[in-house]
Design a protein around this motif. Structure first.
Motif, short mmCIF file in Angstrom:
data_model
loop_
_atom_site.label_atom_id
_atom_site.label_comp_id
_atom_site.label_asym_id
_atom_site.label_seq_id
_atom_site.Cartn_x
_atom_site.Cartn_y
_atom_site.Cartn_z
N GLY A 210 6.84 8.95 8.24
CA GLY A 210 5.71 8.29 7.60
C GLY A 210 5.94 7.82 6.19
O GLY A 210 6.93 8.16 5.54
N LEU A 211 4.97 7.05 5.74
CA LEU A 211 5.00 6.46 4.41
C LEU A 211 4.20 7.31 3.44
O LEU A 211 3.41 8.15 3.84
N LYS A 212 4.43 7.04 2.17
CA LYS A 212 3.64 7.67 1.13
C LYS A 212 2.82 6.55 0.49
O LYS A 212 3.38 5.56 0.02
N TYR B 18 0.80 -1.22 0.00
CA TYR B 18 0.00 0.00 0.00
C TYR B 18 0.83 1.27 0.00
O TYR B 18 0.29 2.37 0.02
N TYR B 19 2.16 1.14 -0.01
CA TYR B 19 2.96 2.36 0.02
C TYR B 19 4.01 2.37 -1.09
O TYR B 19 4.30 1.36 -1.73
N ASP B 20 4.57 3.53 -1.28
CA ASP B 20 5.54 3.77 -2.34
C ASP B 20 6.91 3.22 -1.93
O ASP B 20 7.52 3.71 -0.98
N TYR B 21 7.37 2.21 -2.64
CA TYR B 21 8.67 1.62 -2.32
C TYR B 21 9.83 2.53 -2.72
O TYR B 21 10.93 2.40 -2.21
N ASP B 22 9.59 3.43 -3.67
CA ASP B 22 10.68 4.25 -4.20
C ASP B 22 10.95 5.49 -3.37
O ASP B 22 12.08 5.91 -3.21
N GLU B 23 9.90 6.09 -2.83
CA GLU B 23 10.11 7.28 -2.02
C GLU B 23 9.13 7.35 -0.86
O GLU B 23 7.93 7.16 -1.04
N PRO B 24 9.64 7.62 0.34
CA PRO B 24 8.76 7.78 1.50
C PRO B 24 8.19 9.19 1.52
O PRO B 24 8.50 10.01 0.65
N PHE B 25 7.36 9.47 2.50
CA PHE B 25 6.87 10.84 2.66
C PHE B 25 8.04 11.72 3.10
O PHE B 25 8.77 11.40 4.02
N ASP B 26 8.23 12.84 2.40
CA ASP B 26 9.29 13.79 2.73
C ASP B 26 8.66 15.01 3.37
O ASP B 26 7.90 15.74 2.75
N ALA B 27 9.00 15.24 4.64
CA ALA B 27 8.41 16.37 5.36
C ALA B 27 9.07 17.70 5.01
O ALA B 27 8.64 18.76 5.47
N ASN B 28 10.14 17.67 4.19
CA ASN B 28 10.80 18.90 3.71
C ASN B 28 11.18 19.85 4.84
O ASN B 28 10.77 21.00 4.87
N PHE B 29 12.00 19.39 5.76
CA PHE B 29 12.42 20.23 6.87
C PHE B 29 13.39 21.32 6.40
O PHE B 29 14.36 21.03 5.68
N THR B 30 13.12 22.52 6.82
CA THR B 30 13.99 23.64 6.46
C THR B 30 15.38 23.45 7.07
O THR B 30 15.50 23.05 8.23
N GLY B 31 16.41 23.74 6.28
CA GLY B 31 17.78 23.73 6.78
C GLY B 31 18.45 22.37 6.83
O GLY B 31 19.54 22.24 7.38
N ASP C 26 -11.93 6.96 7.92
CA ASP C 26 -12.14 7.98 8.95
C ASP C 26 -11.05 7.87 10.02
O ASP C 26 -11.31 7.85 11.22
N PHE C 27 -9.82 7.77 9.54
CA PHE C 27 -8.65 7.78 10.41
C PHE C 27 -7.93 9.10 10.18
O PHE C 27 -7.79 9.54 9.04
N SER C 28 -7.43 9.70 11.25
CA SER C 28 -6.78 11.00 11.11
C SER C 28 -5.29 10.88 10.81
O SER C 28 -4.60 11.88 10.70
N SER C 29 -4.78 9.65 10.67
CA SER C 29 -3.35 9.45 10.39
C SER C 29 -2.93 10.23 9.16
O SER C 29 -3.62 10.25 8.15
N GLY C 30 -1.74 10.85 9.26
CA GLY C 30 -1.25 11.68 8.16
C GLY C 30 -1.15 10.94 6.84
O GLY C 30 -1.53 11.46 5.79
N TYR C 31 -0.62 9.69 6.87
CA TYR C 31 -0.42 8.96 5.62
C TYR C 31 -1.74 8.66 4.92
O TYR C 31 -1.80 8.60 3.70
N ILE C 32 -2.82 8.49 5.71
CA ILE C 32 -4.15 8.27 5.13
C ILE C 32 -4.68 9.58 4.54
O ILE C 32 -5.13 9.63 3.38
#
Length: 505
Positions: A348-350, A147-160, A439-445
């Motif tokens: 998290g996952l994408k 159910y998730y992307d094997y090539d790239e996870p979720f990137d939160a793009n943190f500054t710096g 109806d789950f509040s999880s970010g990946y969903i």
């Protein structure tokens, strides 16, 4: 309408993915539809899917193995909350004992799948690890690609992040033989991955800090199931496994329903257990989520290892927001600074639908967010195609098992009725009332809702989250229910709103 001819195929069923879902389907085919030929295509060099991909410290199941294990294969280990290597050993034993390994084509990534109604078959395009392209044909396509992307996870793009002088690691891409001895580690996240990594790294690291934006609900349970281990001593292995599995399924169901009906009671119970586990280390700011239990998946802490690491002074939790990364660590919005040599982004996952494979039906690309789930595994107006998307509130394999059994029932009905095509026909999608069942509040969903297939408010057009009822429906409900249309190869009518079929005689 002119009838086409069923063209020959390389195998009856092509299974994409050799993880839990794919291996399970292969075993079910052998048991329930032994007349059907099959093959598995796996993009990686090894089987196991998730359990081969993730190599971070402490990698383990976040479900008990009596429900994450298959219905047909008892879990024999003492620990029911199992580590990654034990799960891989279980899967490898199954494929070797059942002769499935010879059916797996490793190092082949599926890059396209095309259904031809006139030939009643799928043509699947693959690319191997050297870039060579090949095709294979199948009557039925079964996606066990996760159910998730094997090539790239979720990137939160943190500054710096480019300013940080240490190492930044995502758990999905853990470096081999990574030495973190004596290092200050910050793990960003508060889900199952973070809670696994923190105590596992605490033994060697100087200190491990879990940095969370939002607290999570934790459930503490023993890694060993005393009930299961007792039964195994006095009963035949399969009987003991079946009873333990029944007990755990019922308990999961009861806890989930209780959380939905009386969330404050479950919250009080979980908080009480946390206070007992942490003693004077308990901090309500760090352990009081702003949502109800089971609005997100409960996070399992076997043997309270995460809390034991905190009590030993080897780990700590900080609840704050990230301002930016800098050279020596993380600057928080509160003004606090977390010094770090290593930062783990367990953010998290994408999600990915159908393994990101471009699927076409008679040349038309399938947009999954325009199709409704049918029987939790097929899709409106897409023939001879099924996927596994596990439960959010129970073990993944519970769904994989009942989907495999159901698809075998469909294949057997096709054999008995002399048909080769099965399509969940939906002539008028507007006749259904759409409902968001996630109806789950999880970010990946929440991040993936726009790509997810549709759900109606009633069966069979929805991905239900009730395993106990699903198991009854999938095993005993009629296959030929008037919605799933059976037929043979047909010439394609451009005017048709669904793949054309010639009805079986």
């Amino acid at each position: 309408m002119m009838a086409g001819m069923d063209s020959p195929v390389d195998q009856d069923v092509l299974i994409v993915g050799a993880g839990l879902s794919g291996i399970g389907m292969a075993a079910h085919l052998q048991m329930h539809s032994p007349d059907r030929s099959f093959a598995l295509v796996e993009r990686r060099a090894n089987l196991g899917g998730t359990w081969d991909l993730f190599r971070y410290p402490g990698i383990r199941s976040d479900s008990d193995m009596h429900t994450l294990g298959f219905v047909f294969e008892p879990w024999r280990h003492e620990k029911s909350i199992a580590d990654g290597p034990s799960i891989l050993e279980y899967l490898n034993r199954i494929v070797d004992e059942r002769g499935i390994r010879e059916h797996i084509r490793f190092n082949n990534k599926v890059v396209g799948a095309d259904w031809d109604s006139a030939a009643a078959r799928w043509t699947v395009t693959m690319e191997d690890d050297k870039g060579a392209v090949s095709t294979t044909t199948a009557r039925w396509l079964y996606l066990g690609s996760g159910y998730y992307d094997y090539d790239e996870p979720f990137d939160a793009n943190f500054t710096g992040r480019e300013d940080f002088a240490g190492q930044i690691i995502h758990p999905q891409f853990w470096p081999k033989d990574f030495d973190y001895s004596g290092k200050k580690v910050v793990v960003i996240g508060s889900g199952a991955t973070a809670v696994t990594i923190v105590p596992s790294m605490a033994d060697k690291a100087a200190h491990v800090t879990m940095l969370q934006r939002t607290p999570t609900w934790y459930a503490i349970r023993p890694a060993k199931d005393g009930f299961a281990n007792f039964l195994r001593k006095i009963l035949p292995e399969k009987t003991a496994y079946r009873l333990t599995r029944f007990k755990n399924i019922r308990l999961q169901d009861i806890v989930f329903r209780r959380a939905r009906e009386k969330p404050e009671k479950v919250a009080d119970f979980l908080t009480k257990k946390l206070k007992q586990a942490l003693g004077d280390r308990y901090d309500p700011v760090a352990f009081t989520p702003p949502y109800n239990p089971w609005d997100q998946r409960l996070c399992l802490v076997p043997d309270a290892d995460f809390f034991e690491a905190m009590k030993a002074g080897k780990a700590s939790v900080v609840t704050d927001h990230i301002e930016r990364f800098d050279k020596t660590g993380i600057q928080l919005k509160s003004g606090q600074h977390l010094d770090a040599d290593v930062i783990i982004t367990a953010t998290g996952l994408k999600l990915a639908v159908a393994g990101k494979i471009p699927v076409r039906v008679d040349g038309e690309p399938v947009a999954w967010n325009e199709h409704f789930y049918y029987k939790a595994c097929m899709f409106s107006n897409v023939p001879n195609f099924s996927v596994v998307f596990g439960y959010l509130n129970a073990s993944w394999t519970l769904r994989a098992d009942i989907v495999s059994e159901y698809v075998c029932r469909v294949l057997n009905h096709m054999r008995d009725s002399g048909t080769t095509v099965a399509t969940p026909l939906l002539a008028d999608p507007t006749s259904l009332t759409e409902e968001n069942i996630f109806d789950f509040s999880s970010g990946y969903i929440q991040r993936a809702l726009h790509i997810m297939p549709k759900n109606a408010d009633k069966l069979p057009w929805r991905l239900s989250q009730n395993y106990v009822q699903d198991r009854i429906d999938m095993r005993t409900g009629p296959v030929d229910d008037g919605v799933l249309k059976f037929g043979k190869a047909a010439s394609v009518s451009k005017e048709a709103s669904a793949p054309a079929l010639e009805a079986a005689e």
